[in-house]
Motif scaffolding. Structure first.
Motif, PDB file in Angstrom:
ATOM      1  N   PHE B 513      -1.717  62.335  -0.091  1.00 38.24           N
ATOM      2  CA  PHE B 513      -0.379  62.904  -0.265  1.00 38.24           C
ATOM      3  C   PHE B 513      -0.476  64.303  -0.887  1.00 38.24           C
ATOM      4  CE2 PHE B 513       3.449  63.469  -2.904  1.00 38.24           C
ATOM      5  CZ  PHE B 513       4.424  63.378  -1.920  1.00 38.24           C
ATOM      6  N   SER B 514      -1.312  64.415  -1.936  1.00 38.58           N
ATOM      7  CA  SER B 514      -1.472  65.701  -2.614  1.00 38.58           C
ATOM      8  C   SER B 514      -2.047  66.736  -1.662  1.00 38.58           C
ATOM      9  CB  SER B 514      -2.420  65.561  -3.815  1.00 38.58           C
ATOM     10  OG  SER B 514      -1.994  64.507  -4.598  1.00 38.58           O
ATOM     11  N   ARG B 516      -1.942  66.803   1.584  1.00 34.75           N
ATOM     12  CA  ARG B 516      -0.956  67.213   2.590  1.00 34.75           C
ATOM     13  C   ARG B 516       0.062  68.191   1.994  1.00 34.75           C
ATOM     14  NH1 ARG B 516       1.230  62.020   4.927  1.00 34.75           N
ATOM     15  NH2 ARG B 516      -0.852  61.233   4.470  1.00 34.75           N
ATOM     16  N   LYS B 517       0.572  67.813   0.766  1.00 36.19           N
ATOM     17  CA  LYS B 517       1.621  68.613   0.120  1.00 36.19           C
ATOM     18  C   LYS B 517       1.100  70.011  -0.196  1.00 36.19           C
ATOM     19  CE  LYS B 517       5.514  68.148  -2.756  1.00 36.19           C
ATOM     20  NZ  LYS B 517       6.358  67.278  -3.534  1.00 36.19           N
ATOM     21  N   PHE B 518      -0.095  70.045  -0.860  1.00 37.67           N
ATOM     22  CA  PHE B 518      -0.635  71.354  -1.248  1.00 37.67           C
ATOM     23  C   PHE B 518      -1.099  72.124  -0.016  1.00 37.67           C
ATOM     24  CE2 PHE B 518      -1.057  69.083  -5.368  1.00 37.67           C
ATOM     25  CZ  PHE B 518      -0.193  69.898  -6.072  1.00 37.67           C
ATOM     26  N   LYS B 520       0.326  72.013   2.986  1.00 41.59           N
ATOM     27  CA  LYS B 520       1.535  72.603   3.589  1.00 41.59           C
ATOM     28  C   LYS B 520       1.993  73.811   2.799  1.00 41.59           C
ATOM     29  CE  LYS B 520       3.608  68.684   5.957  1.00 41.59           C
ATOM     30  NZ  LYS B 520       4.578  67.608   5.867  1.00 41.59           N
ATOM     31  N   ALA B 521       1.992  73.619   1.428  1.00 43.78           N
ATOM     32  CA  ALA B 521       2.427  74.721   0.555  1.00 43.78           C
ATOM     33  C   ALA B 521       1.546  75.942   0.775  1.00 43.78           C
ATOM     34  CB  ALA B 521       2.366  74.275  -0.899  1.00 43.78           C
TER      35      ALA B 521
END
Lengths: 528, 528
Positions: B513-514, B516-518, B520-521
């Motif tokens: 999850f991290s 993917r999130k970072f 994308k960011a």
């Protein structure tokens, strides 16, 4: 009178002087404080039976005092440590261990690990100064000992026995997580009903308690793996061949375990493990005059005995006042072993002593309760004389010992750091006024007194046995020749599973082959 | 002389009459032949110490003879079986078991299973005739026994104890595959170094021997599961509530196991298992005049004693001739217990007797070797007197017993069915002329004689203990409260694995999850 005659006759018959050639030479590797108090009982009995006992002790020793009059011989070896170093070490250890945060599992045990390593380093220094001291070792070689008696809590005895090529007997209360008993002794400890030492569990565990017990076992197993590296190096250096401490420990002929089934929960044992708990207990002797008068002045209420053992003689002023004010409210007279400043709240019913004849006090008919830190020696004296206990455990096996007594209904527990006067007062009143505590401790006492052979006689018998037979290898299980994988039959289970899998695979292949063949033949027939 | 005085004084001191109220009432559930011979030794000792002993025996009993003069009382219950039925059963069993094809594992053990079931059915009939006999049960109830002493090889004692509400003590040599000891007693038997009974293995096993041992364990475990259905029904019917035989057996207070570490390989035990092997052994008495003269006539060559035990007194003519011709070639004189037709090849050095005083013969200074079927009683007499053995095992634990003695270097083995005269002759000559056999059996003898308490005294102590304390529950491990899954900690291991798997899953999910999130960011930033 007939009993006395029998005892005298038996003593005459049993002394080794009456069987020529059976008096032996015993070399002793002791440890300090309560361990020494316990072992000295065995040594005195051996000396009384005519054996020659030599205790190997350093010039820094605390309790092992060669200047006290005794028939035991002392071989004092020089050490780089001083008596003060040694005493400082123990004070530091006790102080750290006593105030360790018990609620935090990993913090508690990693702090404990540090403490035990510090102690261990010290013992290793002493051991090195013996086994690498050529002059001393030659002297010991020439003495031709018949057996080494060693306290397994402080290694070196097994290395000495190997160097001197003589059999050896261990005396042991416990090792952390029972790792030595398990890995060196081969003793089985099914974690489903044998609570591991320091877990404070009983043998009747809930599911979550069994989970806790298993975590303790796994943790100590991991710890054990990282524990002995330095010792292995010393042993290998001294013997001139690669070896490990636990390999040497595993050669013990007899393990004298300082508990029994009055204290322990029943669990598997091995033929070379002999349970001799309470061997130091004996009938009470009369008290000193002043103490006796004080005890008698208690009338029907009786007395309460309070001691925190040989290692802790004082405490903070605040704690002392909490305790003193609780004791002041008791109708009993209180005899308190205490070496600190006299607490302000001390009641007229309480007297302080720097030393007390604990066994004689516990065996006194006026004694109603024993407030104890929970050392195994003290607990055994309470069991022997049938005195209910209030436990104030602080370190080492004390929490566990009190947990055992609680589970058997013979004690209540209070927390040394957090208890109020009311807590202590309630606990003491309960064990005195609720008859179940007295009944339960009397049951334990009956179990203790009703053994086919007394614990001390059993200990002496097996030490003499090892001398007579030059070991007791016929009692040592073959588990010592197996690896961990072999012991758990994992190789055998793997092999059998592989056989079953191969059989299933072959049968399936044959079936498929037959189906295909007969299937094709069937289709061909249909086409024809 | 002083030793004699001590014995007399001790006897006086130890008799229960000297402690008012400590003389008890013992109810005995015996089995036949060698089991009875062994148990009678305990009963005689109990009677001598002042206890009241009542043996519950059927009118069909063979060896348990109420007409022989004895201080033991017999309670004879009527049975539908006759003495002949009973004798026929044993003859049939021995004959079948002796000729079973030992080389074929599954055939051998399924035939053995049939035999044991046949025996078991007979014992069950007897048991039913006791526990469902209301008049008898009322009489037993009214007798107010303090303890039941039962041979665990023939169930019913535990059911009687439960019905009479008294504690009970078992006497046991072994159960098939140690299943009773394991499942009812809770005794651990690690298959990696404890050879299962009837496997004929020692404690030092190769990989393939460990595989064999494991297969035996699994086979007996399976057998055990199918064994007790009928008994469970009888127990439930008699008690009026659902129960199982093995649940009742598990309530035993003390298990008197009829071996010791002179005979056994060292293995785990439990506090309520007491090893009393050889309790029936005693110093030799003088031989009958004619036999003594015959023994003395052997000169320096000495004598050989030959017996196949209380159950086998003769054999086929052909086998008898093979044996007789081997014995005829020995320089020793031979005393042979034999009830068959005199063999044609019998030498002048061999005398046949229908009965021999076996213990007195084995303790005779002229005795050089013992040819034995390998029953535990006879082997113990040979160990006691230090006589090397030639084993001719035929059934039950005899093969295993001889395998133990072979592993300990005290015996050789010959096959009853296939041996030639030369084989037997060679074996007897070897154990007499090779000094290692005498040395090894003398070592076992020293182990046997050097125990803190004699086996018979230990057996009596624990029976009296159970009477004194109305049981010995403090020695009974908590394993009895656990299911198989709980005992092996499978539920705990499963739970811990599930926790670890959940943790790994959660951590992985969080990481993914991290990332993917970072990720994308990061991409968004790059785009900006």
């Amino acid at each position: 009178m007939p009993r006395k005659w029998i005892s005298v006759l038996l003593l005459l018959q049993l002394s080794c002087h009456f069987s020529p050639g059976s008096c032996g030479k015993v070399l002793v590797w002791p440890t300090e404080y309560s361990h020494w108090i316990n072992m000295k009982t065995i040594l005195d009995a051996l000396v009384q039976r005519g054996h020659e006992v030599t205790v190997l002790t350093s010039s820094a020793s605390i309790l092992v005092d060669p200047n006290k009059p005794s028939a035991i011989q002392f071989e004092i070896y020089p050490t780089s440590l001083t008596k003060d170093d040694f005493e400082d070490l123990f004070t530091r250890i006790i102080s750290k261990w006593t105030y360790m945060p018990k609620y935090a599992f990993f913090t508690y045990f990693s702090l404990m690990q540090d403490i035990i390593w510090e102690y261990n380093d010290c013992i290793q220094t002493l051991c090195k100064e013996v086994v690498l001291n050529k002059k001393l070792m030659t002297k010991l070689q020439e003495s031709r000992f018949d057996v080494v008696l060693a306290d397994a809590a402080g290694p070196c005895g097994e290395l000495l026995a190997e160097l001197l090529k003589v059999p050896f007997v261990y005396s042991l209360r416990f090792s952390v997580g029972y790792t030595i008993e398990r890995y060196s002794g081969g003793l089985p400890f099914p974690p489903s009903y044998v609570p591991v030492i320091l877990s404070e569990l009983s043998d009747h565990m809930t599911f979550m308690e069994r989970v806790k017990n298993m975590i303790y076992v796994l943790y100590f197993d991991f710890w054990f793996q990282t524990f002995t590296e330095k010792w292995d190096q010393l042993c290998s250096k001294a013997l001139g061949r690669p070896t490990t401490l636990f390999e040497l420990m595993g050669k013990a002929d007899i393990w004298l375990i300082r508990t029994y089934w009055d204290f322990e929960f029943p669990r598997p044992l091995l033929p070379n493990f002999v349970f001799v708990g309470g061997l130091h207990c004996k009938p009470a002797k009369p008290l000193p005059k002043e103490m006796e008068e004080f005890a008698q002045s208690s009338g029907e209420n009786g007395i309460v005995v309070f001691s925190l053992g040989s290692m802790v003689t004082n405490m903070t002023e605040e704690r002392a006042n909490v305790i003193a004010s609780a004791l002041a409210q008791l109708p009993q007279k209180v005899i308190w072993r205490y070496d600190g400043k006299k607490p302000d709240t001390l009641g007229p019913n309480t007297r302080l002593y720097k030393w007390i004849p604990q066994n004689d006090l516990l065996g006194h008919p006026k004694t109603k309760a024993f407030i104890t830190h929970g050392g195994a020696n003290g607990i055994y004296e309470a069991i022997y004389h049938g005195v209910p206990m209030v436990g104030v455990p602080m370190f080492a096996d004390q929490h566990d010992n009190i947990a055992h007594m609680k589970a058997k209904g013979a004690a209540m527990e209070v927390n040394m750091h957090t208890m109020t006067s009311a807590d202590l007062l309630k606990a003491v009143r309960t064990v005195i006024n609720d008859p179940s505590y007295k009944e339960n401790v009397m049951r334990l006492s009956r179990i203790h007194h009703d053994q086919p052979v007394k614990p001390l006689d059993r200990a002496v018998f097996w030490i003499e046995y090892v001398m007579r037979h030059k070991g007791a290898k016929h009692l040592r299980p073959a588990v010592h020749n197996l690896t961990w994988v072999q012991f758990h039959s994992l190789d055998v289970i793997g092999f059998l599973l592989a056989c079953v899998a191969s059989a299933i695979f072959l049968i399936t292949k044959c079936c498929l082959f037959s189906c295909r063949k007969f299937g094709k033949a069937g289709k061909r027939k249909k086409r024809e």
